[in-house]
Design a protein around this motif. Sequence first.
Motif, PDB file in Angstrom:
ATOM      1  N   LEU B 159       0.717  -1.194  -0.043  1.00 16.95           N
ATOM      2  CA  LEU B 159       0.036  -0.096  -0.137  1.00 16.95           C
ATOM      3  C   LEU B 159       0.945   1.255  -0.025  1.00 16.95           C
ATOM      4  N   GLU B 160       0.422   2.335  -0.732  1.00 15.44           N
ATOM      5  CA  GLU B 160       0.996   3.546  -0.834  1.00 15.44           C
ATOM      6  C   GLU B 160       1.050   4.158   0.735  1.00 15.44           C
ATOM      7  N   GLU B 161       1.986   4.866   1.150  1.00 13.45           N
ATOM      8  CA  GLU B 161       1.823   5.485   2.342  1.00 13.45           C
ATOM      9  C   GLU B 161       0.681   6.344   2.385  1.00 13.45           C
ATOM     10  N   ARG B 162       0.299   6.981   1.370  1.00 13.42           N
ATOM     11  CA  ARG B 162      -0.835   8.037   1.287  1.00 13.42           C
ATOM     12  C   ARG B 162      -2.185   7.084   1.440  1.00 13.42           C
ATOM     13  N   VAL B 163      -2.201   6.036   1.110  1.00 14.06           N
ATOM     14  CA  VAL B 163      -3.559   5.375   1.492  1.00 14.06           C
ATOM     15  C   VAL B 163      -3.631   4.980   2.765  1.00 14.06           C
ATOM     16  N   ILE B 164      -2.484   4.436   3.502  1.00 12.27           N
ATOM     17  CA  ILE B 164      -2.359   4.342   4.762  1.00 12.27           C
ATOM     18  C   ILE B 164      -2.746   5.173   5.769  1.00 12.27           C
ATOM     19  N   PHE B 165      -2.102   6.672   5.293  1.00  8.54           N
ATOM     20  CA  PHE B 165      -2.670   7.757   6.107  1.00  8.54           C
ATOM     21  C   PHE B 165      -4.202   8.053   5.982  1.00  8.54           C
ATOM     22  N   ILE B 166      -4.867   7.871   4.842  1.00 10.95           N
ATOM     23  CA  ILE B 166      -6.227   7.951   4.924  1.00 10.95           C
ATOM     24  C   ILE B 166      -7.040   7.020   5.707  1.00 10.95           C
ATOM     25  N   ARG B 167      -6.607   5.602   5.555  1.00 17.48           N
ATOM     26  CA  ARG B 167      -7.368   4.668   6.447  1.00 17.48           C
ATOM     27  C   ARG B 167      -7.016   4.732   7.987  1.00 17.48           C
ATOM     28  N   PHE B 168      -5.748   5.338   8.134  1.00 17.01           N
ATOM     29  CA  PHE B 168      -5.529   5.395   9.647  1.00 17.01           C
ATOM     30  C   PHE B 168      -6.405   6.670  10.135  1.00 17.01           C
ATOM     31  N   THR B 169      -6.505   7.415   9.475  1.00 18.91           N
ATOM     32  CA  THR B 169      -7.516   8.685   9.711  1.00 18.91           C
ATOM     33  C   THR B 169      -8.933   8.026  10.145  1.00 18.91           C
ATOM     34  N   GLU B 170      -9.174   7.068   9.357  1.00 17.58           N
ATOM     35  CA  GLU B 170     -10.659   6.499   9.520  1.00 17.58           C
ATOM     36  C   GLU B 170     -10.739   5.875  11.071  1.00 17.58           C
ATOM     37  N   VAL B 171      -9.559   5.050  11.283  1.00 17.29           N
ATOM     38  CA  VAL B 171      -9.477   4.395  12.506  1.00 17.29           C
ATOM     39  C   VAL B 171      -9.517   5.470  13.643  1.00 17.29           C
ATOM     40  N   ILE B 172      -8.890   6.595  13.403  1.00 21.55           N
ATOM     41  CA  ILE B 172      -8.877   7.661  14.580  1.00 21.55           C
ATOM     42  C   ILE B 172     -10.383   8.115  14.736  1.00 21.55           C
ATOM     43  N   GLY B 173     -11.017   8.342  13.461  1.00 22.24           N
ATOM     44  CA  GLY B 173     -12.664   8.780  13.924  1.00 22.24           C
ATOM     45  C   GLY B 173     -13.281   7.603  14.381  1.00 22.24           C
ATOM     46  N   ILE B 174     -12.995   6.356  14.221  1.00 26.21           N
ATOM     47  CA  ILE B 174     -13.705   5.470  15.196  1.00 26.21           C
ATOM     48  C   ILE B 174     -13.631   5.534  16.542  1.00 26.21           C
ATOM     49  N   TYR B 175     -12.377   5.444  17.023  1.00 28.46           N
ATOM     50  CA  TYR B 175     -12.065   5.368  18.387  1.00 28.46           C
ATOM     51  C   TYR B 175     -12.603   6.765  19.114  1.00 28.46           C
ATOM     52  N   LEU B 176     -12.295   7.880  18.481  1.00 24.94           N
ATOM     53  CA  LEU B 176     -12.626   9.072  19.099  1.00 24.94           C
ATOM     54  C   LEU B 176     -14.285   9.228  19.165  1.00 24.94           C
ATOM     55  N   TYR B 177     -14.827   8.955  18.372  1.00 29.05           N
ATOM     56  CA  TYR B 177     -16.474   8.712  18.539  1.00 29.05           C
ATOM     57  C   TYR B 177     -16.681   7.827  19.729  1.00 29.05           C
ATOM     58  N   ILE B 178     -16.331   6.545  19.765  1.00 23.86           N
ATOM     59  CA  ILE B 178     -16.688   5.720  20.479  1.00 23.86           C
ATOM     60  C   ILE B 178     -16.245   6.102  22.049  1.00 23.86           C
ATOM     61  N   LEU B 179     -15.031   6.832  22.224  1.00 20.35           N
ATOM     62  CA  LEU B 179     -14.676   7.428  23.432  1.00 20.35           C
ATOM     63  C   LEU B 179     -15.367   8.590  23.897  1.00 20.35           C
ATOM     64  N   SER B 180     -16.219   9.292  22.869  1.00 17.95           N
ATOM     65  CA  SER B 180     -16.629  10.583  23.149  1.00 17.95           C
ATOM     66  C   SER B 180     -17.828  10.610  24.236  1.00 17.95           C
ATOM     67  N   GLY B 181     -18.047   9.443  24.330  1.00 19.00           N
ATOM     68  CA  GLY B 181     -19.388   9.322  25.315  1.00 19.00           C
ATOM     69  C   GLY B 181     -20.095   7.981  25.088  1.00 19.00           C
ATOM     70  N   ALA B 182     -19.786   6.802  25.594  1.00 19.77           N
ATOM     71  CA  ALA B 182     -20.486   5.598  25.382  1.00 19.77           C
ATOM     72  C   ALA B 182     -21.806   5.762  25.916  1.00 19.77           C
ATOM     73  N   HIS B 183     -22.154   6.635  26.861  1.00 21.03           N
ATOM     74  CA  HIS B 183     -23.394   6.624  27.349  1.00 21.03           C
ATOM     75  C   HIS B 183     -24.408   6.997  26.165  1.00 21.03           C
ATOM     76  N   ARG B 184     -23.892   7.981  25.490  1.00 19.74           N
ATOM     77  CA  ARG B 184     -24.854   8.588  24.344  1.00 19.74           C
ATOM     78  C   ARG B 184     -25.344   7.536  23.415  1.00 19.74           C
ATOM     79  N   ILE B 185     -24.417   6.491  22.891  1.00 22.81           N
ATOM     80  CA  ILE B 185     -24.724   5.522  22.044  1.00 22.81           C
ATOM     81  C   ILE B 185     -25.736   4.492  22.431  1.00 22.81           C
ATOM     82  N   GLU B 186     -25.977   4.500  23.832  1.00 20.21           N
ATOM     83  CA  GLU B 186     -26.898   3.829  24.087  1.00 20.21           C
ATOM     84  C   GLU B 186     -28.262   4.271  24.170  1.00 20.21           C
ATOM     85  N   GLN B 187     -28.156   5.661  24.453  1.00 17.17           N
ATOM     86  CA  GLN B 187     -29.355   6.370  24.233  1.00 17.17           C
ATOM     87  C   GLN B 187     -30.057   6.021  22.928  1.00 17.17           C
TER      88      GLN B 187
END
Lengths: 215, 215
Positions: B159-187
Amino acid sequence: MGRIKRQGAGRPGGSTQNRDEILDAAERLFADAGYAATSLKDITAAAGVTQAMVNYYFGSKIKLFQQVYLRKGEALQQARLALLDELKERGGFDVSDVIRAYLVPAFQLQTTVAGRHYLRIQARMHTEPDALAYKLRQEVYDVPVRTYIAALAALLPDLEERVIFIRFTEVIGIYLYILSGAHRIEQISEARYMLPVNEDMIEEIVAFATAGLKR
Amino acid sequence: MGRIKRQGAGRPGGSTQNRDEILDAAERLFADAGYAATSLKDITAAAGVTQAMVNYYFGSKIKLFQQVYLRKGEALQQARLALLDELKERGGFDVSDVIRAYLVPAFQLQTTVAGRHYLRIQARMHTEPDALAYKLRQEVYDVPVRTYIAALAALLPDLEERVIFIRFTEVIGIYLYILSGAHRIEQISEARYMLPVNEDMIEEIVAFATAGLKR
DNA sequence: CCCTATATTAATTAAATGATCAATTAATAT
DNA sequence: ATATTAATTGATCATTTAATTAATATAGGG
């Protein structure tokens, strides 16, 4: 911004768009600075009206914010539900199509200036205090999320619905982060990389999310 | 919160922890309401000190916020880099191990009250106005993100490094959203579902992200 | 033991904020 | 025609805000 329209008091002749201009200015300024950091003075100056107009049309600052959020928020969710309905009518769709249907309306907003402002507000809603954001968010999000999870569940009979819920949450995290400000992501790597625009970015997320969901 | 410690002016006897108590109170209140909506009066009342103490120790409200953010932010990034170094020393690791190393320190924060406060601040940093957040965010994020992308690039030579950068950005999005407040997601789903806690959630994200990255 | 640096309070300041009100003018219904 | 409703201004209000200052008291080094 701030152009002068009239001088004296009293109802002006003809028809006016002051209400919409307040909504537009508020959308832009709330997007830039968030709810608490944006003053009614800023908003009304940008809209070219006096401060009292906000209370006349909306009643209070918080109610103005709610109107800003609901205006495009409801349209966004309607578009999502409509796209899913189209898929169901046509038939022969798969997980990728469902993910794409969820993403496309949001990325379409990104193609206009006002749409980008709204998307920043939407992303910020997920971290604003519950007192401000919880009810609004749920009002707009609840039905579409459930509908999409049900559609995915039908396509993935081997997975518990609970698991699909968890993974769909991850998909939401991805797209919200990407849309909360593409400019920022380039900054992190000192502009060595750019994120793909729209269609390409949608397909990237669709592929990423489908792989994660179906794994 | 707000307990009275002393009466008159002048330096008190013994040693005090007022500086840390201000940081702790600010961390909690900034987490709940965001920067602009939190007043120094709120913070100092919660810390049991007079308002002037903030300016004495930190100079201004914005500098206090920066200290709050950097205090745990730098520790978090150090922990991430340390875990990656461990992997490299041991050898024989794969993409999943790298993703896990990035996530574990953040999820460890989630196990304490103060850590959860910090995580909400961190999530909000990604939507705060650039004037407030950009420099701080970059200061903390830049090196670790690049280091992790380089590590992934070594494991994914196709994989091009550029592609890895894009996909790693997606990983950051996942974990930030999950951690920004688990309580909310249950609601959202009316508590029909709960997100897994810590270890299980980490492994879910690791599996999801690895599938998306290696696809 | 004295002196200076450190830590603290209480009071104060100037600016900003969201909201309200009376006055004014135009549009619309009767 | 007249009365009522709608839309607007400008001024004002009470609060809240972050920041500053002077006074005061202790700690710690020479």
